[in-house]
Design an enzyme around this catalytic site. Structure first.
Site, PDB file in Angstrom:
ATOM      1  N   ASP A  60       0.692  -1.195  -0.073  1.00 15.39           N
ATOM      2  CA  ASP A  60       0.008  -0.062   0.076  1.00 15.39           C
ATOM      3  C   ASP A  60       0.913   1.325  -0.046  1.00 15.39           C
ATOM      4  OD1 ASP A  60      -2.466  -1.453   0.147  1.00 15.39           O
ATOM      5  OD2 ASP A  60      -2.274  -1.527   2.335  1.00 15.39           O
TER       6      ASP A  60
ATOM      7  N   ASP B 123      -7.053  -1.352  -4.763  1.00 12.10           N
ATOM      8  CA  ASP B 123      -8.139  -0.889  -3.530  1.00 12.10           C
ATOM      9  C   ASP B 123      -8.987   0.111  -4.267  1.00 12.10           C
ATOM     10  OD1 ASP B 123      -6.858  -2.637  -1.806  1.00 12.10           O
ATOM     11  OD2 ASP B 123      -5.798  -1.292  -0.786  1.00 12.10           O
TER      12      ASP B 123
END
Length: 245
Positions: free
Chosen positions: A147, A181
């Site tokens: 991430d 995401d």
């Protein structure tokens, strides 16, 4: 046939494009940054490298292996359904949003499947390096998801006079996420807002593919007959009651 081919080619192209962008960003971050390292783009946007073993936006309350298996099953089901709607000439917007969800889910499962096999561990002191497959930091399906997008749009503290949280730091939006995401979230939100009609046909599409016959609605004549039978049954009950009296 041409419509089916066009939709199929668009779906493949869109999914591949999202996957390529997602993986380029992740590999660049993983091989150039240490865990916890950040780069300020603006006061409300940072490239902030973290890894997580759980769900989107860093959630970690589900077992890693179980989550990976669930993702694989979900990807298989979405892929199968995508083929069905392509054959039925679904609306373009519906196709695009489904592809975004599928590509995002696939992007994250790629991390879990291969990053543990191909990279050394990322730590606050060391930047990960590529290694021969199988010599990485984790086994198959056990790799961590990369991430990097952090948007602290509001970064302040609660007023001292507020109970419980007074003086504490407050950040909105605090989750760190990746391109996959964002693709999943955008696809889901757009489906709910713009494709409610398409979503209502999921059951019919699946039943048709499985060879199940849809339930037929009764005609007006049949409905009238049922009502007449019910009325007659009620009259008979009333007559029986009077006889007993």
């Amino acid at each position: 046939m041409r419509q089916t081919q066009k939709r199929g080619l668009l779906a493949i192209a869109l999914i591949l494009a999202i996957l390529v962008i997602d993986q380029i960003i992740k590999i660049e971050v993983k091989t150039t940054m240490a865990i916890g390292e950040s780069h300020e783009v603006t006061s409300w946007f940072y490239i902030y490298f973290i890894e997580n073993s759980g769900m989107a936006y860093g959630m970690t309350f589900i077992n890693k292996l179980f989550l990976s298996l669930v993702r694989i099953i979900a990807i298989a089901l979405i892929s199968w359904y995508l083929v069905l709607v392509v054959r039925e000439h679904c609306r373009w917007r519906y196709l695009i949003f489904l592809c975004m969800i599928l590509a995002g889910a696939t992007g994250n499962i790629i991390d879990s499947m291969f990053y543990g096999l191909c990279f050394t561990p990322s730590t606050p002191w060391n930047i990960a390096e590529t290694v021969p497959i199988g010599q990485g930091y984790a086994g198959f399906l056990m790799g961590k998801v990369v991430d990097m997008f952090y948007f602290p749009i509001i970064n302040t503290t609660w007023p001292d006079w507020m109970p419980l949280v007074g003086g504490d730091k407050f950040v909105f939006f605090s989750p760190v996420f990746n391109f996959a995401d964002a693709s999943i979230t955008t696809g889901v939100i757009c489906l709910l807002i713009f494709c409610s009609k398409d979503l209502s046909t999921i059951g019919a599409t699946v039943n048709k593919a499985l060879g199940r016959k849809p339930k037929q609605k009764k005609s007006d004549d049949e409905t009238s007959d049922d009502k007449a039978k019910d009325g007659k049954a009620n009259d008979d009950k009333a007559s029986d009651s009077h006889r007993h009296e």
